[in-house]
Design a protein around this motif. Sequence first.
Motif, PDB file in Angstrom:
ATOM      1  N   ASN A   1       0.873  -1.079   0.123  1.00 17.64           N
ATOM      2  CA  ASN A   1      -0.142   0.018   0.216  1.00 17.64           C
ATOM      3  C   ASN A   1       0.778   1.487   0.033  1.00 17.64           C
ATOM      4  OD1 ASN A   1      -2.339  -1.507   0.109  1.00 17.64           O
ATOM      5  ND2 ASN A   1      -2.321  -1.783   2.534  1.00 17.64           N
ATOM      6  N   GLU A   2       1.799   1.118  -0.109  1.00 16.20           N
ATOM      7  CA  GLU A   2       3.029   2.278  -0.175  1.00 16.20           C
ATOM      8  C   GLU A   2       2.656   3.173  -1.165  1.00 16.20           C
ATOM      9  OE1 GLU A   2       7.874   3.236  -0.096  1.00 16.20           O
ATOM     10  OE2 GLU A   2       7.026   1.173   0.025  1.00 16.20           O
ATOM     11  N   GLY A   3       2.341   2.766  -2.323  1.00 24.68           N
ATOM     12  CA  GLY A   3       2.093   3.549  -3.658  1.00 24.68           C
ATOM     13  C   GLY A   3       0.666   4.179  -3.580  1.00 24.68           C
TER      14      GLY A   3
ATOM     15  N   GLY B   1      -3.306  -6.171   1.298  1.00 26.76           N
ATOM     16  CA  GLY B   1      -2.001  -6.044   1.576  1.00 26.76           C
ATOM     17  C   GLY B   1      -1.802  -5.869   3.140  1.00 26.76           C
ATOM     18  N   PHE B   2      -2.796  -6.437   3.888  1.00 24.15           N
ATOM     19  CA  PHE B   2      -2.833  -6.216   5.313  1.00 24.15           C
ATOM     20  C   PHE B   2      -2.571  -7.647   5.894  1.00 24.15           C
ATOM     21  CE2 PHE B   2      -5.151  -2.413   4.353  1.00 24.15           C
ATOM     22  CZ  PHE B   2      -4.709  -1.593   5.068  1.00 24.15           C
ATOM     23  N   ALA B   3      -1.106  -8.185   5.774  1.00 17.94           N
ATOM     24  CA  ALA B   3      -1.039  -9.572   5.995  1.00 17.94           C
ATOM     25  C   ALA B   3      -0.961  -9.875   7.507  1.00 17.94           C
ATOM     26  CB  ALA B   3       0.509  -9.616   5.486  1.00 17.94           C
ATOM     27  N   THR B   4      -0.905  -8.726   8.206  1.00 16.10           N
ATOM     28  CA  THR B   4      -0.919  -9.075   9.937  1.00 16.10           C
ATOM     29  C   THR B   4      -2.159  -9.854  10.330  1.00 16.10           C
ATOM     30  OG1 THR B   4       0.596  -7.331  10.074  1.00 16.10           O
ATOM     31  CG2 THR B   4      -0.546  -8.003  12.096  1.00 16.10           C
ATOM     32  N   PHE B   5      -3.386  -9.413   9.483  1.00 16.71           N
ATOM     33  CA  PHE B   5      -4.597  -9.805   9.858  1.00 16.71           C
ATOM     34  C   PHE B   5      -4.483 -11.620  10.018  1.00 16.71           C
ATOM     35  CE2 PHE B   5      -7.007  -6.082   8.837  1.00 16.71           C
ATOM     36  CZ  PHE B   5      -7.818  -6.154   9.886  1.00 16.71           C
ATOM     37  N   LYS B   6      -3.822 -12.009   8.993  1.00 18.59           N
ATOM     38  CA  LYS B   6      -3.470 -13.506   9.253  1.00 18.59           C
ATOM     39  C   LYS B   6      -3.041 -14.177  10.372  1.00 18.59           C
ATOM     40  CE  LYS B   6      -1.496 -13.476   5.055  1.00 18.59           C
ATOM     41  NZ  LYS B   6      -0.828 -14.102   3.908  1.00 18.59           N
TER      42      LYS B   6
END
Length: 619
Positions: A508-510, A577-582
Amino acid sequence: MPFHGRRLSALSVVALSTLALGISTVAGSSATAARPSGPDAKSVYTHLQKSNTKDFVKLDLLALNDFHGNLETVPSTSSSGRINNTPAGGAAYLARKIRDERKTSRANGAVPITVAAGDLIGASPLLSAAFHDEPTIKAMNRIGLQVTSVGNHEFDEGYRELKRMQHGGCLDDGDGANGQDSCPAGQDFEGAKFQYLSANAKFDDPAAHGGHETVFPGTKIFKVKGQKVAFIGMTLEGTASIVSQAGIQGVTFTDEVETANALVPKLRAKGVKSIVVLLHEGVAPADPTAYNDCTASSGPALDIAQNLDPAIDAVVSGHTHQAYNCVVDDPAGNPRLLTSASSFGRMVSKLHLLIDPRTHDIVRPAEYARNMIVRNDSTVTPAGDLLSLIDTYKTLVAPIENEVIGHIEPGSQITRTADADGGDSPLGNLIADAQKADSSVVTGSGQKPVIALMNPGGIRADLVENEQGEVTYGKAFSVQPFNNFVVSMDLTGAQIKALLNEQWNGGNEGSKKILQVSGLTYTWDTSDAALADTDALVPGSVMVDADGDPATPMVALEDGTTYRVVANNFLSDGGDGFATFKEGTAKLIGGLDIDSLRSYLLAHDPVSPTPTDRITQQP
């Protein structure tokens, strides 16, 4: 000028030589630049087919993408109902346009094939979504679609449901009691008469699926006046990160270029030389209003089109909802078409191709395309059979659509417009509040979520009232059309901070994705220096409603403390792109997100917009 080793007739060579200056801008010299499909290629096409009409086989592709169940016309006051300033869209007008173009093609001696590049269904208006998109499949059957790639939204309800879209059959879903009604009022559903293709959607265990390696066939071959033409269909490799994981368990999405290139020798072994890729991945043009241009375009589909095997002759794409008409160079330096027809049935791409019967291959320097607007004004007569289909389902959807579920405080607006100082919106706050209050995600021990997080991309429209000043189920559904489930889980304070930082880091940087929040407040630093760091949260600013009681003061979020958090299953699976949810544990899957909103509106009638002060920013 390279022609990829194709043997043309002597007359063809002469014709191409006389047009060498004209096609120099088509073939180009740069292997990286994309450029418009223009009149020079059309000149080559016209010259060749006129000078040797008995030899060359004319093939016209009529292409669409990203229809998303938009059966009805949308008012041209909405950007979804027009192309630039021209009213456009609607299935009945799309059918008329395609049928008229087929007649034109046949009159010119060409064979028309109607194709699509995915996302025909999913994220659909209620008219289609209330019936699991069965009306859209029926509409595409009537329009005469012949083959399509799968898109990421085709997997919204899982690959098994997508197989039902192909093969037909009805679901036992409560006959409208839950806002959905498969095969309503005795309607049947025979499935798609067109073929879905999914070359890069592969089963991890083919033996468990009757030996099938892919969810659907990867290719389909047509005979065009004795010439074999193959289509390879694919969705984007990143599909798994943007759809619910529950529906794609055991399915892996492979690299688009590697997948397509591996199929080329298999197609050649079957005597196929003319190959077109239907790709659900896209490009972002610099000028989205220039729908037959390709200036300064960028995006994944551009890289894919430039790296596909030189044996592949054209790429029909989608996903970005943009219209573009490009020519790129393949690895051998030959020109290759790359097109997209906007979205919602507002455009049709027409690709004009010539096949040399001696080589059985498409003459690449002669291929050209046009993007055409599907006008829906008084100058066009819509297709009656599509109007009839739409009217049938409009009658059937009325009881579901018109259920009154609340009102908005007079004089108020609840929009999805993000506050400039932070990023939360009145509607984002409302949806997050509704999910935090949802009883379906309370654990058996009575533990309720204290924090809710909502992805902004899942909010598709403002919440508005009808002419009677009522919020109906139909209006609410237009806000959240994905039929996601709400999921509660345990996350530590450190993990919650990591999630917040993923809003502007990593994928999500861009393009920052600011999550909508409930039970949580914070300030983030928008300076370049802060964003370049892995943590742009202002120290000490992250506060949480730790006991779930809005009447008690908020306290500082503690890294080592575990909090109960709720989000939709798309986010829970690491989407956007919110991988931490996993990393969330003790996950509990509740009801549909639209039901969370429905229940909240019924319980807070009339509803008022909240202040957009949950997220603030500095400097």
